[in-house]
Design an enzyme around this catalytic site. Structure first.
Site, short mmCIF file in Angstrom:
data_model
loop_
_atom_site.label_atom_id
_atom_site.label_comp_id
_atom_site.label_asym_id
_atom_site.label_seq_id
_atom_site.Cartn_x
_atom_site.Cartn_y
_atom_site.Cartn_z
CG PHE A 237 -25.58 30.81 -2.51
CD1 PHE A 237 -25.12 32.11 -2.84
CD2 PHE A 237 -24.60 29.88 -2.77
CE1 PHE A 237 -23.85 32.51 -3.17
CE2 PHE A 237 -23.34 30.33 -3.29
CZ PHE A 237 -23.01 31.53 -3.45
CB ILE A 463 -22.59 33.15 5.12
CG1 ILE A 463 -23.21 34.38 4.57
CG2 ILE A 463 -23.56 32.87 6.27
CD1 ILE A 463 -24.76 34.08 3.81
CB ILE A 629 -22.43 51.19 1.31
CG1 ILE A 629 -23.54 51.22 -0.01
CG2 ILE A 629 -21.38 50.15 0.86
CD1 ILE A 629 -24.60 49.84 0.11
CG ASN A 631 -16.00 47.41 3.82
OD1 ASN A 631 -15.46 48.03 2.87
ND2 ASN A 631 -15.10 46.81 4.84
N PRO A 632 -17.86 49.55 1.56
CG PRO A 632 -17.22 51.63 0.60
CD PRO A 632 -17.12 50.87 1.59
CD GLN A 638 -22.34 39.33 -0.57
OE1 GLN A 638 -23.44 38.98 -0.62
NE2 GLN A 638 -21.42 38.65 -0.25
CB VAL A 703 -25.58 44.54 -0.67
CG1 VAL A 703 -26.01 46.05 -0.74
CG2 VAL A 703 -24.38 44.56 0.37
N GLY A 704 -26.58 41.83 -0.75
CA GLY A 704 -26.44 40.42 -0.81
C GLY A 704 -27.41 39.58 -1.90
CD GLU A 705 -31.12 37.13 0.34
OE1 GLU A 705 -31.99 36.54 0.38
OE2 GLU A 705 -30.71 37.75 1.31
#
Ligand code: MOS
Length: 739
Positions: A237, A463, A629, A631-632, A638, A703-705
């Site tokens: 994170f 991660i 995207i 890989n959905p 995420q 994506v992620g944040e």
């Protein structure tokens, strides 16, 4: 530079994680799983004051305890250096002071000594026996933030003050987000090995290349004498982006004792000495015309930082480009407190910043009596008015419209408490969100081998977000080699220098390098085919050849006339062809032609039971515009995880410092509340999937944040809609709602 990969948009949709079986079977080796012959255990001694200095350290008793090999303090740890100020995106760490550099204590939990012993239990016992006396001063951990220092102007256009003064409709409110602590389940850990000349450091790192640079500088050795390995992470994170002081303690102890040393932080240490999202206090002023057009936007934010380090949260990250307005000012300032140095936490800047800005937009919508979705549509910018650049790709309007449709927003009645379902009061709220889309410099290597397998390697990390899977997928899509024949090797500085796993940029950054590496390996194969004896290919020019579905063939003939790449290699008695790829970063580029961001809309429903003061987040619809995207499956994962974290941000998470002693007092997973499965709402994630080829040839922004941005504002706006109470200081407490 690699050519654009021309794929049908949905191939390999939802490939499961290629590292999944390793993880669920317990075979994935995490940092603290490394056990080496002769390994010793280090346990730090943490300051029990938050301000003052060390008067004395009595380690006599600890020295004599069973198994103890050393008690290190400033007197005997050996030289540890500071890192030089970095000119570019290298040598980064947030707490710049090396451990034990002086006798001053500036935050609770600062390391003042470290014990190394044969077992962990012996080290803990001896660490507890080290007697430290202090000259204690009163720590300053006050929550209210103010400063006499002139704030930094992050963005300015027009004349915002007079435009605000004369605006017919105004909002002027201050929003507060608390200190939040990263709580990945995997604890921070270092296992350091010294062989007399070289360090091998197993680390919990989101950025092994930077880690190598920093530790080489701190230890005073050439970079090539430090290898950093981080194969799997139990997430980070942002807390594991940059090295922390315990890493230097472990490495130094390993060198001093000439033995491997393992140092694993405890959960309470993670509240003290490995960063946190700082407390922010943000005044937002919005001025608008009666029909809802913004005429002025001012966003003045402060965040706390540590005594020695200038960590700016960057709350105005999204402010300048979110809305169209001729007059705008965003400033930021720092306020020093006796706390550990803050660091990036999922969506640094934008996440707390958008809580403030999007809450204020909701308050403005209410004052204007305009629907909050409509208010945002009314103020949609045509370009980034802060940078005066076109957006590479912005589909915010579609995010809002699709989200409204999926959520059923047209059913919303705006009056407070007016919506009921099953005896509960419903609240509906909306917020926009955005996040930086950039690339970091990245290198990768791809081998195509004579047994029909491929290997892709890069010193980036996975991660937990799916980097192993996405790189496997790209190689598979481009070569036709199935996933079970593709080896992905990451998290090791011996590999080509890869990107940080931060900023949600690892995928976007790795793609161009991997594509180029694949292409170079294929070129090498064409030369071998041209020189070989294979029918149809021998003697043909390499540039007349193409690679399709594992076969080399002539461009003007169909792929099934070709020869399999492994046959070409076998016939030539060559084990593998290799290609290297390298792509430049875009981050910090002063000559940019586009404003590059991801966008999204968050719709939240809460249920409120006034009789029992029970508040739940029941439903979230999130629509994300993050480019293509890849890989959905992990992408959706995420966003879902970020939404759950957003529930935590809105309702639970807060690190509390004891005002008397400066200690973070809720320093454990019982007292620091993170959202759990039981708190998770029903989540509906939609990706718009517009490729952004300004970012890379595949158009993936990452994506992620972004999934965390906007959620807290959508929830507090929903809370207002249900209860009539606007909570401007997170987290929302039940007490806030009892009136
Ligand atoms: Mo993220 S806070 O850039 O790991």
């Amino acid at each position: 530079m690699a050519s654009i990969l021309n794929l049908p948009p949905k191939t390999n949709a939802g490939l499961p994680r290629v590292d999944g079986p390793l993880k669920v079977s317990g075979a994935a080796i995490y940092t603290s799983d490394h056990n080496l012959p002769g390994m010793l255990y280090a346990v730090p001694v943490c300051a029990t004051i938050a301000n003052g200095s060390i008067a004395s350290i009595d380690s006599d008793r600890a020295q004599g305890m069973p198994g103890v090999k050393a008690v290190y303090t400033r007197q005997n740890i050996g030289k540890l250096f500071r890192t030089a100020p970095a000119q570019d995106f290298t040598g980064i760490l947030d707490e710049r002071r090396p451990p034990f550099e002086d006798d001053n204590v500036r935050y609770y939990g600062q390391y003042v000594a470290a014990v190394v012993a044969s077992t962990f239990e012996q080290a803990v016992a001896a660490a507890n026996a080290v007697k430290v006396t202090y000259r204690t001063e009163k720590p300053d951990v006050r929550e209210h933030l103010e400063t006499d220092e002139k704030p930094k102007v992050d963005s300015k256009r027009g004349d915002p003050e007079p435009a605000f003064q004369s605006a017919p409709v105004k909002v002027d409110e201050t929003y507060v987000t608390p200190t939040e602590t990263h709580n990945p389940i995997e604890l921070h850990a270092s296992v350091a090995v010294w062989d007399g000349q070289n360090f091998t450091l197993y680390e919990t790192s989101q950025a092994v290349v930077n880690h190598q640079d920093v530790l080489a500088q701190m230890l005073g050795v050439p970079q090539e004498n430090v290898r950093v390995i981080s194969r799997f992470l139990g997430s980070g994170f942002g807390g594991k982006l940059w090295p922390w002081t315990h890493c230097a303690i472990a490495a130094s102890a390993a060198r001093n004792l000439n033995r491997p040393v393992k140092l694993v932080l405890t959960r309470d240490m993670m509240f003290q000495s490995v960063g946190h999202r700082p407390r922010t206090q943000q005044r937002v002023r919005l001025g608008a015309t009666p029909d809802g057009k913004l005429v002025s936007l001012m966003h003045d934010s402060l965040n706390h930082t540590s005594i020695l380090d200038d960590y700016s949260e960057g709350c105005s990250e999204a402010t300048a480009y979110s809305y169209s307005t001729p007059n705008l000012r965003a400033t930021s300032g720092l306020v020093r407190r006796n706390v550990g140095t803050p660091t990036s936490m999922r969506g640094p800047g934008a996440v707390p910043g958008l809580f403030a800005l999007e809450s204020a937009m909701d308050e403005l919508a209410i004052k204007l009596n305009v629907d909050p979705v409509k208010l945002r549509l009314l103020n949609e910018p045509q370009k980034d008015e802060g940078l005066n650049l076109p957006f590479s790709s912005r589909h915010m309007v579609e995010c809002l419209n699709v989200g409204a449709e999926k959520f059923g927003w047209s059913q919303r009645t705006p009056q407070v408490g007016s919506m009921k379902k099953n005896g509960l009061t419903l609240g509906w709220g909306v917020a926009g969100c955005s996040w930086i889309a950039e690339r970091m410099g990245s290198e990768a290597s791809v081998d195509l081998r004579d047994d029909g397998t491929a290997r892709v390697s890069s010193a980036t990390q996975d991660i937990g977000t799916g980097t192993y899977t996405v790189l496997s997928q790209i190689v598979s899509e481009k070569t036709g080699i199935p996933h079970d024949k593709i080896e992905v090797v990451l998290g090791d500085t011996d590999l080509p220098a890869g990107a940080i796993s931060g900023g949600s940029w690892a995928t976007a950054s790795s793609i161009p390098a991997v594509l180029e590496a694949i292409e170079k390996a294929q070129q090498s194969l064409f030369m071998i085919a041209s020189q070989g004896k294979d029918a149809g290919l021998a003697g043909q020019k390499a540039d007349a050849m193409a690679f399709t579905n594992g076969c080399v063939h002539l461009k003007d003939k169909s792929p099934d006339t070709g020869v399999r790449f492994d046959q070409i290699l076998t016939a030539a008695n060559i084990r593998a062809v290799s290609g290297s790829g390298k792509s430049e970063g875009t981050f910090g580029n002063p000559n940019r032609k586009h404003s590059t961001h991801s966008f999204g809309a968050q719709f939240a429903e809460v249920t409120w039971q006034p009789e029992t003061a029970r508040l739940r987040v029941s439903r979230v619809v999130t629509v994300i515009d993050a480019g293509r995207i890849i890989n959905p499956k992990p992408a959706r994962n995420q966003i879902e995880g970020a939404v759950v974290m957003g529930v935590g941000m809105a309702l639970f998470e807060e690190t509390v410092y004891d005002p008397r002693f400066g200690a973070p007092i809720n320093n454990n997973l019982a007292d620091y509340i993170v959202a759990t499965n039981a708190d998770a709402p029903e989540i509906d994630v939609t990706f718009l999937d517009y490729p952004d080829t300004v970012i890379n040839p595949l158009g993936a922004r990452g994506v992620g944040e972004i999934g965390l941005a906007g959620i807290a504002a959508a929830i507090t706006s929903a809370v207002y809609h249900a209860t009539g109470i606007r909570v401007r200081e997170l987290p929302v407490r039940i007490e806030d709602l009892l009136v």
